[in-house]
Write an enzyme that holds these catalytic residues in place. Structure first.
Site, PDB file in Angstrom:
ATOM      1  N   HIS A  42      -4.394  -2.377  -5.854  1.00 12.13           N
ATOM      2  CA  HIS A  42      -3.804  -1.071  -6.130  1.00 12.13           C
ATOM      3  C   HIS A  42      -4.939  -0.109  -6.380  1.00 12.13           C
ATOM      4  CE1 HIS A  42       0.089  -2.796  -6.630  1.00 12.13           C
ATOM      5  NE2 HIS A  42      -0.286  -3.540  -7.646  1.00 12.13           N
ATOM      6  N   ASP A  84       0.814  -1.224   0.000  1.00 15.81           N
ATOM      7  CA  ASP A  84       0.000   0.000   0.000  1.00 15.81           C
ATOM      8  C   ASP A  84       0.843   1.268   0.000  1.00 15.81           C
ATOM      9  OD1 ASP A  84      -2.266  -1.676   0.256  1.00 15.81           O
ATOM     10  OD2 ASP A  84      -1.932  -1.772   2.412  1.00 15.81           O
ATOM     11  N   GLY A 142       0.694   1.394  -7.345  1.00 13.95           N
ATOM     12  CA  GLY A 142      -0.254   1.491  -8.462  1.00 13.95           C
ATOM     13  C   GLY A 142      -0.184   2.853  -9.112  1.00 13.95           C
ATOM     14  N   ARG A 145      -6.515   0.038   7.892  1.00 16.66           N
ATOM     15  CA  ARG A 145      -5.097  -0.326   7.985  1.00 16.66           C
ATOM     16  C   ARG A 145      -4.539   0.115   9.323  1.00 16.66           C
ATOM     17  NH1 ARG A 145      -4.122   1.791   1.817  1.00 16.66           N
ATOM     18  NH2 ARG A 145      -4.871  -0.094   0.797  1.00 16.66           N
TER      19      ARG A 145
HETATM   20  P1  GDP Z   1      -0.334   0.064  -3.776  1.00 17.99           P
HETATM   21  O1  GDP Z   1      -0.903  -1.256  -3.475  1.00 17.99           O
HETATM   22  O2  GDP Z   1       1.109   0.168  -3.401  1.00 17.99           O
HETATM   23  O3  GDP Z   1      -0.583   0.493  -5.174  1.00 17.99           O
HETATM   24  O4  GDP Z   1      -1.055   1.122  -2.830  1.00 17.99           O
HETATM   25  P2  GDP Z   1      -2.628   1.388  -2.628  1.00 17.99           P
HETATM   26  O5  GDP Z   1      -3.239   1.691  -3.900  1.00 17.99           O
HETATM   27  O6  GDP Z   1      -3.231   0.330  -1.800  1.00 17.99           O
HETATM   28  O7  GDP Z   1      -2.585   2.648  -1.653  1.00 17.99           O
HETATM   29  C1  GDP Z   1      -2.157   3.844  -2.028  1.00 17.99           C
HETATM   30  C2  GDP Z   1      -3.285   4.840  -1.810  1.00 17.99           C
HETATM   31  O8  GDP Z   1      -2.728   6.114  -1.745  1.00 17.99           O
HETATM   32  C3  GDP Z   1      -4.274   4.901  -2.952  1.00 17.99           C
HETATM   33  O9  GDP Z   1      -5.530   5.269  -2.441  1.00 17.99           O
HETATM   34  C4  GDP Z   1      -3.705   5.984  -3.852  1.00 17.99           C
HETATM   35  O10 GDP Z   1      -4.687   6.639  -4.647  1.00 17.99           O
HETATM   36  C5  GDP Z   1      -3.173   6.920  -2.826  1.00 17.99           C
HETATM   37  N1  GDP Z   1      -1.988   7.667  -3.212  1.00 17.99           N
HETATM   38  C6  GDP Z   1      -0.902   7.287  -3.935  1.00 17.99           C
HETATM   39  N2  GDP Z   1       0.017   8.268  -3.968  1.00 17.99           N
HETATM   40  C7  GDP Z   1      -0.503   9.291  -3.233  1.00 17.99           C
HETATM   41  C8  GDP Z   1      -0.018  10.579  -2.868  1.00 17.99           C
HETATM   42  O11 GDP Z   1       1.081  10.985  -3.186  1.00 17.99           O
HETATM   43  N3  GDP Z   1      -0.857  11.341  -2.090  1.00 17.99           N
HETATM   44  C9  GDP Z   1      -2.079  10.922  -1.680  1.00 17.99           C
HETATM   45  N4  GDP Z   1      -2.811  11.721  -0.926  1.00 17.99           N
HETATM   46  N5  GDP Z   1      -2.556   9.709  -1.989  1.00 17.99           N
HETATM   47  C10 GDP Z   1      -1.772   8.912  -2.762  1.00 17.99           C
END
Ligand code: GDP
Length: 424
Positions: free
Chosen positions: A40, A12, A16, A306
């Site tokens: 993601h 997380d 993605g 989480r």
């Molecule tokens: P992944 O499994 O590594 O892709 O991560 P997730 O998608 O589960 O969690 C990342 C969350 O953070 C998602 O809701 C994204 O839209 C959000 N996100 C990613 N980068 C940023 C950021 O720089 N700022 C904010 N506020 N949200 C972000």
């Protein structure tokens, strides 16, 4: 060139978003491990999506999305996911599925549930997607490869044989309904028809692509600390989350992976059980969870809240090292804008001694966080495009973390969208 996008922490981290962003310049995006157990979240011109099986590059029409041999392939979920994005206006993606990928069987999902039930309070906090039983069977050599769906004789014999074994467990260990081999065979025929148009000798396809100089992205799931070898065993996932495994789970030479972009989040979050040294609780955690990610830190697959914590330099330094990081993408930094002061975990105190080396699990369970407090920047940094334009304390936070983890932060993500990125 082949690049990998992987996680430094517990998952997380925002892989993605980084993959979706880098996919603009990519030809091929590959999932090489894991299954539909993690998700993601991607925000782009089509809206907000939670992907579980498809690589994050599926939203462009110039990319090919590949499900590599290392993935736990849940065929109905893959097709459900394709339908769900096409229904929302995304052009039908080009998808290839490795003929060597193995299939998550309906009984894997059941065994995952039954085993968690049986373990009760000792359960792993599995997402019950069948991943652990799937990989157990793969390595016990009773898994089903996609290619085997096309060999009827083999399939019949194997289904009968595997049902015999599974039914002994179902009857005597779990006291649950038995599997019917005829019904299972029919299900597999359905899977065969669904997957047939996409099946491909992926390693041969990628060999050609590498020779032609195509831009290839390997997209990891979860992060270093969930790796079965280098993570917080046994509270880990069942396939390797490391960039190195990209070579195996996709079928490309290891020396072709030229860049390893390790995604590292500006604070910590984790799902499932296991030691989490910089964890915070109560109102402090609730506030970070509420403000975190894009609309709160809740699992993309399960919706579970989480667990939250401050940035952990010890875990992240280790997480970056095991990935073989060439670049760090530091994400969700904007979320910390509400804090006057930001605690950071800079060491672990174990049995009276302070270390910055990430320990094995038994020692990790005894670790207490050594915190250092940095001044916050107390404002909204979304929309900023240049590093120089970030508030002084924000740059100090980034540089402090960079120094502690020892790998270059070349990208800073200050929002969930594709354009919310600052290159250094
Ligand atoms: P992944 O499994 O590594 O892709 O991560 P997730 O998608 O589960 O969690 C990342 C969350 O953070 C998602 O809701 C994204 O839209 C959000 N996100 C990613 N980068 C940023 C950021 O720089 N700022 C904010 N506020 N949200 C972000």
């Amino acid at each position: 060139m082949v690049r990998a996008v992987v996680g430094a922490n517990w998952g997380d981290e925002g892989k993605g978003k980084i993959t979706d962003m880098l996919a603009k310049e990519a030809d091929i995006i590959i999932r090489f491990q894991g299954g539909a157990n993690a998700g993601h979240t991607i925000v782009n011109d089509y809206g907000k999506f939670a992907l579980h099986t498809l690589p994050s590059g599926v939203f462009y029409d110039h990319t090919t999305s590949v499900i590599g041999n290392g993935v736990a392939l849940d065929i109905p979920r893959l097709f459900g996911e394709i339908k769900s994005i096409v229904d929302r206006g995304v052009p039908t993606p080009k998808i290839l599925v490795s003929d060597r990928a193995q299939i998550v069987m309906p009984y894997h999902v059941l065994f995952d549930q039954y085993e968690e039930e049986r373990l009760g309070k000792h359960s792993f906090g599995s997402t019950k997607s069948g991943i652990a039983p799937f990989y157990s069977d793969k390595y016990a050599k009773i898994g089903f490869q996609v290619s085997e769906l096309f060999d009827e004789e083999l399939l019949r014999e194997k289904v009968t044989r595997v049902c015999d074994t599974k039914n002994i467990l179902l009857e005597h260990m779990y006291h649950k309904p038995l599997l019917d081999p005829k019904e299972l065979l029919e299900t597999l025929h359905g899977y065969r028809d669904m997957v047939e148009p996409y099946v491909c000798d992926v390693s041969a396809f990628l060999d050609r692509a590498v020779r032609e100089g195509k831009e290839i992205l390997l997209e990891g799931q979860l992060g270093t600390l969930k790796d079965p070898d280098h993570g917080i065993y046994p509270m880990v996932t069942s396939s390797s989350t490391l960039a190195a495994y990209g070579a195996i789970g996709a079928g490309i030479p290891p020396y072709e992976i030229k860049k390893i972009i390790t995604v590292c989040k500006a604070y910590s979050s984790a799902v499932g059980a296991g030691a989490f040294v910089s964890e915070i609780f109560g109102e402090e955690a609730d506030e970070l969870r509420r403000r975190g990610g894009d609309g709160g830190e809740f699992g993309a697959t399960t919706g579970r809240p989480r667990r939250m914590g401050w940035f952990d330099c010890v875990a992240s330094k280790y997480g970056c090292r095991l990935q073989g990081t060439t670049d760090v993408a530091f994400t969700v930094l904007d979320v910390l804008g509400y804090l006057e002061e930001i605690p950071v975990c800079v060491g672990y105190e174990i049995d009276g001694e302070v270390t910055t080396d990430f320990p094995v699990t038994a020692r990790l369970e005894r670790a207490k966080p050594v915190l250092e407090t940095l001044p916050g920047w107390n404002c909204d940094i979304r929309g900023i495009k240049k590093y120089e334009d970030l508030p002084e304390n924000c740059k100090k936070y980034i540089e402090f973390v960079e120094e502690k983890i020892g790998y270059p932060i070349t990208m800073v993500s200050n929002g969930p969208g594709r354009g919310d990125i600052i290159y250094r």
